[in-house]
Design a protein around this motif. Sequence first.
Motif, short mmCIF file in Angstrom:
data_model
loop_
_atom_site.label_atom_id
_atom_site.label_comp_id
_atom_site.label_asym_id
_atom_site.label_seq_id
_atom_site.Cartn_x
_atom_site.Cartn_y
_atom_site.Cartn_z
N ALA A 38 0.87 -1.17 0.00
CA ALA A 38 0.00 0.00 0.00
C ALA A 38 0.91 1.22 0.00
O ALA A 38 1.72 1.38 0.91
CB ALA A 38 -0.92 0.02 1.21
N SER A 39 0.78 2.08 -0.99
CA SER A 39 1.76 3.14 -1.18
C SER A 39 1.74 4.18 -0.07
O SER A 39 2.76 4.83 0.18
CB SER A 39 1.55 3.82 -2.54
N ALA A 40 0.61 4.35 0.59
CA ALA A 40 0.52 5.26 1.74
C ALA A 40 0.19 4.44 2.98
O ALA A 40 -0.66 4.82 3.77
CB ALA A 40 -0.52 6.34 1.50
N ALA A 41 0.89 3.33 3.13
CA ALA A 41 0.58 2.38 4.20
C ALA A 41 0.41 3.09 5.55
O ALA A 41 1.18 3.98 5.88
CB ALA A 41 1.70 1.34 4.29
N ALA A 45 -3.77 4.23 -0.71
CA ALA A 45 -4.02 5.55 -1.29
C ALA A 45 -2.69 6.14 -1.72
O ALA A 45 -1.63 5.52 -1.56
CB ALA A 45 -4.69 6.46 -0.26
N HIS A 46 -2.76 7.35 -2.26
CA HIS A 46 -1.56 8.09 -2.65
C HIS A 46 -1.54 9.41 -1.88
O HIS A 46 -2.58 10.05 -1.70
CB HIS A 46 -1.57 8.38 -4.16
N TRP A 47 -0.36 9.81 -1.44
CA TRP A 47 -0.23 11.11 -0.80
C TRP A 47 -0.48 12.20 -1.83
O TRP A 47 0.21 12.30 -2.84
CB TRP A 47 1.16 11.28 -0.20
N LEU A 48 -1.51 13.03 -1.59
CA LEU A 48 -1.83 14.12 -2.50
C LEU A 48 -2.67 15.16 -1.77
O LEU A 48 -3.90 15.18 -1.86
CB LEU A 48 -2.58 13.60 -3.73
N PRO A 49 -2.02 16.04 -1.01
CA PRO A 49 -2.79 17.11 -0.35
C PRO A 49 -3.55 17.93 -1.39
O PRO A 49 -2.97 18.38 -2.39
CB PRO A 49 -1.70 17.95 0.34
N HIS A 50 -4.85 18.10 -1.18
CA HIS A 50 -5.66 18.80 -2.17
C HIS A 50 -6.97 19.24 -1.55
O HIS A 50 -7.38 18.75 -0.49
CB HIS A 50 -5.94 17.90 -3.38
N VAL A 51 -7.61 20.18 -2.22
CA VAL A 51 -8.99 20.55 -1.92
C VAL A 51 -9.78 20.40 -3.21
O VAL A 51 -9.21 20.21 -4.29
CB VAL A 51 -9.10 22.00 -1.39
N ALA A 97 -16.68 12.73 -1.32
CA ALA A 97 -16.29 12.20 -2.63
C ALA A 97 -15.96 13.34 -3.58
O ALA A 97 -15.03 13.25 -4.39
CB ALA A 97 -17.40 11.33 -3.20
N LEU A 98 -16.71 14.43 -3.49
CA LEU A 98 -16.51 15.55 -4.41
C LEU A 98 -15.25 16.36 -4.09
O LEU A 98 -14.87 17.23 -4.88
CB LEU A 98 -17.74 16.46 -4.39
N VAL A 99 -14.62 16.10 -2.96
CA VAL A 99 -13.32 16.71 -2.71
C VAL A 99 -12.35 16.31 -3.83
O VAL A 99 -11.47 17.08 -4.21
CB VAL A 99 -12.77 16.28 -1.33
N ASP A 100 -12.54 15.12 -4.38
CA ASP A 100 -11.70 14.64 -5.49
C ASP A 100 -12.27 15.02 -6.85
O ASP A 100 -11.70 14.65 -7.88
CB ASP A 100 -11.55 13.12 -5.42
N GLY A 101 -13.40 15.73 -6.87
CA GLY A 101 -14.02 16.12 -8.13
C GLY A 101 -15.06 15.11 -8.58
O GLY A 101 -15.07 13.96 -8.15
N TRP A 102 -15.94 15.54 -9.49
CA TRP A 102 -17.03 14.67 -9.94
C TRP A 102 -16.51 13.44 -10.68
O TRP A 102 -16.90 12.31 -10.38
CB TRP A 102 -18.00 15.45 -10.83
N VAL A 470 -9.38 15.15 7.30
CA VAL A 470 -7.93 15.07 7.16
C VAL A 470 -7.54 13.99 6.14
O VAL A 470 -6.72 14.22 5.25
CB VAL A 470 -7.26 14.80 8.52
N ILE A 471 -8.16 12.81 6.27
CA ILE A 471 -7.85 11.73 5.33
C ILE A 471 -8.15 12.14 3.90
O ILE A 471 -7.33 12.00 2.98
CB ILE A 471 -8.66 10.46 5.68
N ASN A 472 -9.35 12.70 3.70
CA ASN A 472 -9.79 12.99 2.34
C ASN A 472 -9.01 14.13 1.68
O ASN A 472 -8.90 14.18 0.46
CB ASN A 472 -11.28 13.34 2.34
N HIS A 473 -8.44 15.01 2.50
CA HIS A 473 -7.72 16.14 1.92
C HIS A 473 -6.21 15.91 1.84
O HIS A 473 -5.53 16.64 1.10
CB HIS A 473 -8.01 17.42 2.72
N LEU A 474 -5.68 14.92 2.56
CA LEU A 474 -4.26 14.62 2.47
C LEU A 474 -3.96 13.47 1.51
O LEU A 474 -2.87 13.38 0.95
CB LEU A 474 -3.69 14.26 3.85
N LEU A 475 -4.94 12.58 1.34
CA LEU A 475 -4.73 11.39 0.54
C LEU A 475 -5.70 11.33 -0.63
O LEU A 475 -6.86 11.79 -0.51
CB LEU A 475 -4.91 10.12 1.38
N LEU A 476 -5.26 10.77 -1.73
CA LEU A 476 -6.17 10.44 -2.82
C LEU A 476 -6.44 8.95 -2.71
O LEU A 476 -5.60 8.11 -3.06
CB LEU A 476 -5.54 10.76 -4.18
#
Length: 479
Positions: A38-41, A45-51, A97-102, A470-476
Amino acid sequence: MPNLPLTDVAAAGVAVGLVAAAAGVGAALHLSGRPPGASAAPVYAHWLPHVGPGTPLAVVVAVGVVRYGPGLAARLPWSRLLPAAVAAAGAWILSLALVDGWRRGVAGRLTTRHEYLSEVDAVRPGFLRGFTDRILDFQPDSWATHVAGHPPGALLVFAGLDRIGLGGGGWAATACVLAGASVAASVPWTVRILGDDAGARAAVPFAVLLPGAVWLGVSADALFAGAAAAGVALLATGLATGPVTGPAIGAATGPTARRIAGAATGPAIGAATGPAIGAATGPAGRRIAATVAGGAVLAFCCYLSYGLVLMLPVVLALVVVTRRVRPLGWAVAGGAAVVAAFTLAGFWWLDGYHLTVRRYYQGLASARPYAYWVWANLALLVLSAGPVAAAVLRRAVPAALRDRARQTPVVLLPLAAFAAIAAADLSGLSKAEVERIWLPFAVWLPAGAALLPAPTHRWWLAAQATTALVINHLLLTTW
């Protein structure tokens, strides 16, 4: 600020420490050239801080539920509270879910080559007879990963949506979100119908703000969690005997049960169980119909995911609370009808299970170290069920031991769910990705929220919401 009991805080602190330890050891394994799979064990998920577009809505929903949820849950009539809870849960799941876009967060999640929608065209008359032939990997016609890893029930649900004109990732995601949101009604309703109205009301805002909503939107495991919770709620309705405050049992086993069954399990089971419940006359008839429907839905769950046979401890908890065994015969009859239907159509569950275990070890599972995941999985449970689960379990264990003669649903349901989780963990068939795989069990841990002092509930809700945000905005997340 209320005084949070130090023992509860300590339990949550240990749980958070477990997450930190799993992340640290996972990183060390990566650096040593022995990646744990798991890449973000421990999170897959993948590390990708985002809004994203869902960020403002997620914050608004979180603040609203933390601020107003406990009060509304305490005073609204059940006829309004349950729909409000489902709506709030749906908004929470969808906003995360929409934090990652539609496209990336919703409509495209179930359309990749590993997912169910890539195989819906293969569902034709008689396809169940050859389903097991395509489970093993490295064949020209091997099923996609998720189809091969599960019985054919989920594929049938998505194919059914496609056949009625609701095909594509958007509609499939909508079905999953609705099923996941229905948990916010099924879990409190189960606690209530088992005789604990106050405990059920306390559980409502926690069922809404479940951190596992990160994975309920959007994965097929939301469908599994919603179906399993609906099955338990129906079975509890059938087994319950004593009166409860609020709407009569007759009203609950009519339109409410039909809505829960239809939303969580899809057209096939909803159509089958809804009319049966609605047609039953009198309290006794409605209880029998609810029991049959509950057995049918829970049996169908075993054709959604092999792991849902582990809902058995939760079913046993219902029996212990109600002290009724004989009505289970009706549930067995309902379940037997589902089993017979799949078997006669050509799918033998045990063959599918054994081949799926072989397929499991053909993939990443063979490289995932059991010595790491057997405890790192529990860190993922903390992220999915939230830190409140540690405090609930800390109180539930001594409560169960202290008064074995008088067990309540707020004590037994979380313990039963954790027993199922422990069995899954020790089996070695759940290494990583359990943040979504264990959702059907994790949703029952907040059912014990009433064990915590009421003045502390808003602080625990804030911790739950913060975990998800925190999870949803730091990880994809991958799912």
